[in-house]
Design a protein around this motif. Structure first.
Motif, mmCIF file in Angstrom:
data_model
loop_
_atom_site.group_PDB
_atom_site.id
_atom_site.type_symbol
_atom_site.label_atom_id
_atom_site.label_comp_id
_atom_site.label_asym_id
_atom_site.label_seq_id
_atom_site.Cartn_x
_atom_site.Cartn_y
_atom_site.Cartn_z
ATOM 1 N N SER A 1 39.113 52.149 30.624
ATOM 2 C CA SER A 1 38.537 50.998 31.325
ATOM 3 C C SER A 1 38.746 49.722 30.531
ATOM 4 O O SER A 1 38.653 49.721 29.305
ATOM 5 C CB SER A 1 37.032 51.199 31.558
ATOM 6 O OG SER A 1 36.777 52.338 32.336
ATOM 7 N N LYS A 2 39.003 48.643 31.262
ATOM 8 C CA LYS A 2 39.086 47.317 30.662
ATOM 9 C C LYS A 2 38.534 46.296 31.662
ATOM 10 O O LYS A 2 38.591 46.497 32.877
ATOM 11 C CB LYS A 2 40.527 46.947 30.300
ATOM 12 C CG LYS A 2 41.119 47.768 29.164
ATOM 13 C CD LYS A 2 40.432 47.474 27.826
ATOM 14 C CE LYS A 2 41.068 48.279 26.704
ATOM 15 N NZ LYS A 2 40.398 48.031 25.408
ATOM 16 N N THR A 3 38.035 45.185 31.119
ATOM 17 C CA THR A 3 37.459 44.120 31.945
ATOM 18 C C THR A 3 38.196 42.819 31.682
ATOM 19 O O THR A 3 38.508 42.492 30.533
ATOM 20 C CB THR A 3 35.966 43.940 31.625
ATOM 21 O OG1 THR A 3 35.281 45.178 31.860
ATOM 22 C CG2 THR A 3 35.347 42.854 32.496
ATOM 23 N N ASP A 4 38.463 42.068 32.768
ATOM 24 C CA ASP A 4 39.097 40.768 32.641
ATOM 25 C C ASP A 4 38.795 39.966 33.907
ATOM 26 O O ASP A 4 38.063 40.444 34.788
ATOM 27 C CB ASP A 4 40.606 40.896 32.432
ATOM 28 C CG ASP A 4 41.153 39.802 31.524
ATOM 29 O OD1 ASP A 4 40.878 38.610 31.811
ATOM 30 O OD2 ASP A 4 41.847 40.122 30.538
ATOM 31 N N THR B 1 34.153 38.410 36.417
ATOM 32 C CA THR B 1 35.099 39.380 35.848
ATOM 33 C C THR B 1 35.106 40.660 36.674
ATOM 34 O O THR B 1 34.203 40.917 37.474
ATOM 35 C CB THR B 1 34.755 39.722 34.387
ATOM 36 O OG1 THR B 1 33.455 40.347 34.337
ATOM 37 C CG2 THR B 1 34.751 38.478 33.524
ATOM 38 N N GLU C 1 36.046 44.990 36.359
ATOM 39 C CA GLU C 1 36.317 46.133 35.486
ATOM 40 C C GLU C 1 37.188 47.140 36.224
ATOM 41 O O GLU C 1 36.855 47.570 37.327
ATOM 42 C CB GLU C 1 35.020 46.800 35.048
ATOM 43 C CG GLU C 1 35.233 47.974 34.097
ATOM 44 C CD GLU C 1 33.951 48.688 33.730
ATOM 45 O OE1 GLU C 1 33.859 49.222 32.613
ATOM 46 O OE2 GLU C 1 33.015 48.714 34.573
ATOM 47 N N TYR D 1 31.179 45.223 43.985
ATOM 48 C CA TYR D 1 32.515 44.661 44.160
ATOM 49 C C TYR D 1 32.888 44.607 45.636
ATOM 50 O O TYR D 1 33.482 43.623 46.107
ATOM 51 C CB TYR D 1 33.540 45.485 43.382
ATOM 52 C CG TYR D 1 34.939 44.918 43.446
ATOM 53 C CD1 TYR D 1 35.298 43.835 42.661
ATOM 54 C CD2 TYR D 1 35.885 45.461 44.300
ATOM 55 C CE1 TYR D 1 36.586 43.297 42.732
ATOM 56 C CE2 TYR D 1 37.167 44.932 44.381
ATOM 57 C CZ TYR D 1 37.507 43.848 43.597
ATOM 58 O OH TYR D 1 38.775 43.320 43.678
ATOM 59 N N GLY E 1 32.559 43.238 36.730
ATOM 60 C CA GLY E 1 32.348 43.256 35.290
ATOM 61 C C GLY E 1 30.961 42.777 34.909
ATOM 62 O O GLY E 1 30.241 42.185 35.722
ATOM 63 N N GLN E 2 30.571 43.037 33.673
ATOM 64 C CA GLN E 2 29.258 42.610 33.193
ATOM 65 C C GLN E 2 29.152 41.094 33.121
ATOM 66 O O GLN E 2 28.102 40.523 33.403
ATOM 67 C CB GLN E 2 28.967 43.227 31.826
ATOM 68 C CG GLN E 2 28.770 44.743 31.869
ATOM 69 C CD GLN E 2 28.369 45.310 30.522
ATOM 70 O OE1 GLN E 2 28.315 44.598 29.530
ATOM 71 N NE2 GLN E 2 28.068 46.604 30.492
ATOM 72 N N ALA F 1 43.228 42.889 33.897
ATOM 73 C CA ALA F 1 42.564 44.082 33.381
ATOM 74 C C ALA F 1 43.564 45.218 33.164
ATOM 75 O O ALA F 1 43.497 45.948 32.170
ATOM 76 C CB ALA F 1 41.459 44.518 34.341
#
Length: 382
Positions: free
Chosen positions: A77-80, A44, A46, A112, A39-40, A86
């Protein structure tokens, strides 16, 4: 006799009982592919899912085309902080329940992969609907970039990626293999993808995103440690029993003569024996095939030319695999899973070196390579 009658009566009742699942098919989203990236925000991850849209998959529609109603597939897409979180973020915004029972492709981004895919493997092992036969591959940058390829011959990108693996032109690594390597302290390899823009036939000659396989990504347990170019990757895929029929080419007479052979029976045998200096591994590669092209400037006889090409091919294959082994040692990745071979044959010795196996493989392992190629058919000399 009475029990037989009751059985005959009950069979139609069972067949008419309806769907066994608590969730109807039209209330589910069938995920065909998952793309995982860093993730950004630090710490995290994505997650992107790709699934077909049945209401847009019309008969006669061109594969991958948008049509009047848009594309026949969707990506969300989701980020967590974790993959399950996610996925939960994705689920809460959807009108149907996510189903991973049809997932056949998992792509991980390079960042990743280098940080470790252990969390991904742990989640997969606990997700009851997930098939560990799903294919695993690595993207050179973000995994989500691969999801944007143009599915020229298929309905969606996930199907393109799945059929690439089924062709066995390089690796066809499954999640099961990655889980085994993760728990056994050995390595594995996956296809290392490429993505770029090319002019597409049938797409009005427009530049579209095109994905391919440029080599192999090397892992030790759950972390990516390096890459192999196509020739070395193909040799390792052969040595691990992954490679399907392939065309190999050689040149001679200072490059003025050349020949191509279609190898359709590729075999690999790995053996280990204990010596005074420790285990010695031997990898035998064997193949037979047809000569599909040749150009000999000196116009040698068919027999002489066949034997020469077979010898040159064997030498080339040995060179490629030896080069690949040197790189796997450099990156500390037992991609050939020689540790498992050692464990099977010499379990007591394996127990001594298991914890330090990556370092042992790097510096101490003795690996011999032997190749044999038989050319069984001769084409006419041009």
């Amino acid at each position: 006799m009475k029990s037989s009658k009751w059985l005959i009566i009950m069979i139609p009742v069972i067949l008419l009982s309806g769907c066994w699942s608590k969730i109807e098919v039209d209330e589910q989203i069938f995920v065909f592919a998952i793309y995982v990236d860093v993730g950004q925000e630090p710490g995290t991850v994505e997650v992107t899912i790709s699934s077909p849209l049945p209401n847009r998959m019309m008969a006669g529609q061109q594969a991958g085309s948008s049509g009047a109603n848009g594309k026949s597939y969707a990506m969300v897409s989701k980020t967590d902080v974790t993959i399950p979180d996610a996925v939960r973020q994705i689920q809460k915004d959807l009108t149907r329940r996510i189903n991973f029972g049809h997932t056949r492709e998992i792509i991980v981004g390079r960042d990743y992969a280098e940080s470790g895919i252990g969390d991904l493997l742990d989640w997969i092992s606990k997700e009851h609907s997930f098939h560990i036969s799903a294919f695993l591959a690595t993207a050179p940058h973000k995994a989500k970039d691969i999801a944007e390829l143009t599915p020229l011959y298929e309905q969606m990108p996930a199907e393109v990626l799945r059929k690439m693996n089924l062709q066995r032109t390089m690796f066809s690594t499954s999640v099961k293999e990655a889980l085994l390597a993760y728990s056994s302290n050995v390595g594995f390899g996956t296809n290392y993808m490429s993505i770029g823009f090319e002019t597409m036939p049938g797409e009005n000659e427009k530049m579209q995103k095109w994905a391919g396989i440029q080599g192999a990504a090397l892992y030790q347990r759950d972390k990516m440690t390096g890459t192999l170019d196509a020739p070395e990757a193909r040799a390792v895929a052969w040595a691990t029993g992954r490679l399907g029929r392939q065309v190999f080419s050689v040149t001679w007479d200072e490059g003025k003569s050349r020949g191509g052979v279609l190898l359709d029976q590729l075999k690999a045998t790995r053996k280990v024996k204990m010596t005074e200096r420790g285990p010695q591994f031997t990898i035998h590669l064997e193949a037979t095939g047809n000569l599909i092209y040749s150009k000999d400037m000196k116009r040698r006889s068919d027999t002489e030319r066949t034997l020469m090409i077979a010898k040159l091919l064997a030498s080339k294959i040995e060179k490629d695999l030896n080069s690949a082994i040197r790189l796997t040692k450099k990156y500390g990745s037992d991609t050939l899973k020689l540790g498992l071979l050692l464990e099977w044959n010499y379990p007591q010795y394996w127990n001594k070196v298991r914890e330090d196996w990556p370092d042992y493989y790097k510096t101490q392992s003795d690996i011999q390579v032997k190749a044999k190629v038989d050319v069984t058919h001769i084409t006419n000399q041009p």
